[in-house]
Motif scaffolding. Structure first.
Motif, PDB file in Angstrom:
ATOM      1  N   VAL A  63       0.829  -1.204   0.000  1.00  0.00           N
ATOM      2  CA  VAL A  63       0.000   0.000   0.000  1.00  0.00           C
ATOM      3  C   VAL A  63       0.866   1.258   0.000  1.00  0.00           C
ATOM      4  O   VAL A  63       0.444   2.315  -0.480  1.00  0.00           O
ATOM      5  N   VAL A  64       2.097   1.161   0.522  1.00  0.00           N
ATOM      6  CA  VAL A  64       2.984   2.325   0.533  1.00  0.00           C
ATOM      7  C   VAL A  64       3.383   2.754  -0.875  1.00  0.00           C
ATOM      8  O   VAL A  64       3.876   3.863  -1.079  1.00  0.00           O
ATOM      9  N   ALA A  66       1.155   2.787  -3.401  1.00  0.00           N
ATOM     10  CA  ALA A  66      -0.111   2.986  -4.110  1.00  0.00           C
ATOM     11  C   ALA A  66      -0.022   4.139  -5.111  1.00  0.00           C
ATOM     12  O   ALA A  66      -0.499   4.032  -6.251  1.00  0.00           O
ATOM     13  N   LEU A  67       0.573   5.252  -4.707  1.00  0.00           N
ATOM     14  CA  LEU A  67       0.682   6.407  -5.596  1.00  0.00           C
ATOM     15  C   LEU A  67       1.553   6.084  -6.808  1.00  0.00           C
ATOM     16  O   LEU A  67       1.195   6.400  -7.954  1.00  0.00           O
ATOM     17  N   GLY A 175       4.174  10.103  -0.124  1.00  0.00           N
ATOM     18  CA  GLY A 175       3.367   9.127  -0.847  1.00  0.00           C
ATOM     19  C   GLY A 175       4.198   8.237  -1.740  1.00  0.00           C
ATOM     20  O   GLY A 175       3.836   7.079  -1.980  1.00  0.00           O
ATOM     21  N   VAL A 178       7.408   6.395   2.180  1.00  0.00           N
ATOM     22  CA  VAL A 178       7.138   6.906   3.526  1.00  0.00           C
ATOM     23  C   VAL A 178       8.416   7.356   4.219  1.00  0.00           C
ATOM     24  O   VAL A 178       8.422   8.344   4.956  1.00  0.00           O
ATOM     25  N   PRO A 226      -1.863  13.034   5.063  1.00  0.00           N
ATOM     26  CA  PRO A 226      -2.074  11.801   4.268  1.00  0.00           C
ATOM     27  C   PRO A 226      -0.905  10.830   4.372  1.00  0.00           C
ATOM     28  O   PRO A 226      -1.098   9.614   4.256  1.00  0.00           O
ATOM     29  N   VAL A 227       0.304  11.354   4.581  1.00  0.00           N
ATOM     30  CA  VAL A 227       1.462  10.466   4.733  1.00  0.00           C
ATOM     31  C   VAL A 227       1.331   9.650   6.020  1.00  0.00           C
ATOM     32  O   VAL A 227       1.604   8.441   6.034  1.00  0.00           O
ATOM     33  N   LEU A 230      -1.198   6.996   5.505  1.00  0.00           N
ATOM     34  CA  LEU A 230      -0.625   5.921   4.701  1.00  0.00           C
ATOM     35  C   LEU A 230       0.252   5.014   5.559  1.00  0.00           C
ATOM     36  O   LEU A 230       0.181   3.784   5.464  1.00  0.00           O
ATOM     37  N   ARG A 233      -1.897   2.893   7.701  1.00  0.00           N
ATOM     38  CA  ARG A 233      -2.523   1.820   6.931  1.00  0.00           C
ATOM     39  C   ARG A 233      -1.522   0.702   6.638  1.00  0.00           C
ATOM     40  O   ARG A 233      -1.897  -0.480   6.563  1.00  0.00           O
ATOM     41  N   ALA A 234      -0.245   1.069   6.491  1.00  0.00           N
ATOM     42  CA  ALA A 234       0.781   0.085   6.128  1.00  0.00           C
ATOM     43  C   ALA A 234       1.294  -0.694   7.323  1.00  0.00           C
ATOM     44  O   ALA A 234       2.096  -1.614   7.148  1.00  0.00           O
TER      45      ALA A 234
END
Length: 503
Positions: A63-64, A66-67, A175, A178, A226-227, A230, A233-234
């Motif tokens: 997911v890290v 994703a961008l 993004g 990280v 958002p970072v 992220l 989430r990771a």
């Protein structure tokens, strides 16, 4: 005390564009030659899914990224997947990083130092390496320079309009990777405790934010949200960094060399020597540049020290390749150091020594097997094999079929498990040979591809194959894998099938 050289926007832009073009040409030359790496296979695996399937995969792994995967999917869906199109964005990102270093150096140092810093960036072995891989390394290296440039511009020309671009650049840096967010504390401290313009002693603590500094600081704070989300989430995907070993004395000894110049200690020594000269020049020419030393030194060394510390006291996270975003600071210090040399012949020698020192690794980085030996494996299978030969492989090796479909022929993968789309993962599942022995019935030719690190399993499985009548030879060995070809006669296959049935 000398004053900074006047900043002429037109000439600086011309220099930056020139360095951009030179860097793209240098990094791009031969960038398509090396076989795709396993990490690039992960990029291909991610982008060759539908958007819905990509979203499902990111809930399981990576997911890290994703961008990065999203941007690459848009690009590769338009242009098609090849080694060239996979790496072209990285080549352009390296050019952008070098060009932005020219502008940043002209602002913080002098236009001459900025130009030399951009050229140093162009020949940096770490930069010429990340430009030959379709991963995010070149992207977050350029994004880090962009963020620092925007923050510096925001302090030079205060305006509330800087909040949005700084926030977007911060989100972009974090993004893309990280760990790049480790640059943010350096920028925050630099913004919160700026040097006094009159040269009075530096005040470390301020009750209020200095005038003109709040827009970039607010931008950093907004961009880091958002970072942080992220990273949160990771947290459940820590398994994807399980391959990182704890720091050792050997890895610590290489932190100053391998991070900037993989396998090229000479270039690293020369670069750090010019950077030291740049620090001396900054100490003697502080007027109008107070705080620059803290910014550049902090950018160059703080992220690495943080990663090493966390790896030592908590969990291994340090990898030399993750610190590519710090190269811009070294290039700026090195550019200042070369520019500070008054004797023209000596400055020329220093400027020429760095590209000459990078020539050896530049050549090696453009060898076919610079990243992985996929092309060699495919060539061996194509030469020695038959199109329908069955294969036994494992995830580390099975990535070859993602980057090069059909490279191992059209035969079945005997130990295939659930496919990568069904399991929402980067790679297909691979079962141990003991679980699929019935699939060996009647097989007389078998390709066996095993990661070098799986010595215990490989030894047991090869022993079992010999018990079933197979005779094998290792045809190729690299740092990552071994390629074996096993054969047996029809009579041996019949006896082996009886052993399988009895077992």
């Amino acid at each position: 005390m000398p004053t900074p050289t006047p900043f002429r926007t037109g000439s600086v832009v011309v220099r930056a564009v020139t360095v951009f073009v030179l860097t793209v040409g240098l990094v791009g030359a031969g960038s398509w030659v090396p076989t795709q790496s396993r990490d690039e296979a992960a990029t291909v695996s991610a982008v060759t899914r539908s958007w819905a399937q990509l979203g499902e995969m990111l809930r399981t792994v990576d997911v890290v990224h994703a961008l990065f995967y999203s941007a690459m999917k848009v690009w590769l869906d338009m242009e098609g997947i090849s080694t060239l199109t996979l790496r072209a964005p990285s080549v352009l990102a390296c050019g952008l990083a070098a060009g932005l270093v020219v502008v940043l150096g002209s602002l913080l140092l002098t236009p001459r130092a900025g130009l030399l810093a951009g050229l140093l960036m162009a020949v940096c072995p770490r930069v010429t390496l990340v430009g030959t891989e379709g991963r995010s390394g070149a992207w977050f290296t350029a994004a880090a320079v962009l963020l620092v440039l925007l923050v510096v511009l925001a302090t030079r020309r205060p305006s509330a309009l800087w909040v949005l671009p700084v926030a977007l650049a911060t989100a972009l840096v974090g993004g893309l990777h990280v760990y790049s967010a480790l640059l943010l504390p350096v920028l925050v401290v630099w913004l919160w405790a700026p040097p006094d313009p009159q040269g009075r002693p530096r005040r470390v603590l301020h009750l209020g934010l200095p005038p003109g500094r709040w827009p970039p600081l607010v931008g950093l704070v907004l961009g880091v949200v958002p970072v942080a989300l992220l990273a949160w989430r990771a947290r459940d995907q820590q398994a994807q960094v399980d391959w990182i070993d704890p720091p050792t004395a050997e890895s610590l000894a290489k932190i100053a060399t391998e991070t900037v110049a993989p396998l090229n200690g000479l270039w690293a020594v020369l670069a750090w020597a010019t950077a030291a000269a740049g620090l001396v020049w900054l100490a003697r020419n502080r007027r109008g540049r107070r705080g620059t030393t803290f910014l550049l030194v902090g950018w160059a060394v703080v992220p690495g020290l943080v990663l090493i510390t966390v790896s030592a006291v908590w969990t291994p996270l340090y990898s030399q390749r993750y610190l590519a975003f710090c190269v811009g600071a070294l290039a700026l210090l090195g550019g200042a150091g070369i520019a500070s040399v008054r004797r023209g012949w000596l400055a020329f020698c220093l400027a020429a020594a760095l590209p000459l020192a990078s020539a050896v690794t530049y050549r090696d980085q453009r060898e076919v097997d610079a990243w992985d030996s996929w092309a060699e494996i495919a060539a061996i299978v194509a030469y020695r094999g038959n199109p329908g030969d069955p294969v036994v492989d494992y995830p580390l090796v099975s990535a070859i079929a993602v980057s090069y479909p059909g490279a191992l022929g059209t035969g079945p993968v005997l130990n295939a498990g659930e496919d990568r789309l069904s399991r929402r993962y980067l790679w297909d599942d691979r079962l141990p040979l003991t679980a699929v022995e019935p699939r060996l019935r009647g097989v007389q030719r078998l390709w066996y591809l095993s990661p070098v690190g799986d010595e215990t399993r490989r030894t047991l499985e090869i022993r079992r194959l010999r018990q079933l009548g197979f005779s094998g030879e290792m045809l190729q060995r690299s740092d990552a894998e071994q390629t074996w070809l096993f054969t047996r006669t029809a009579a041996q296959a019949e006896r082996g099938d009886l052993l399988i049935a009895a077992g």
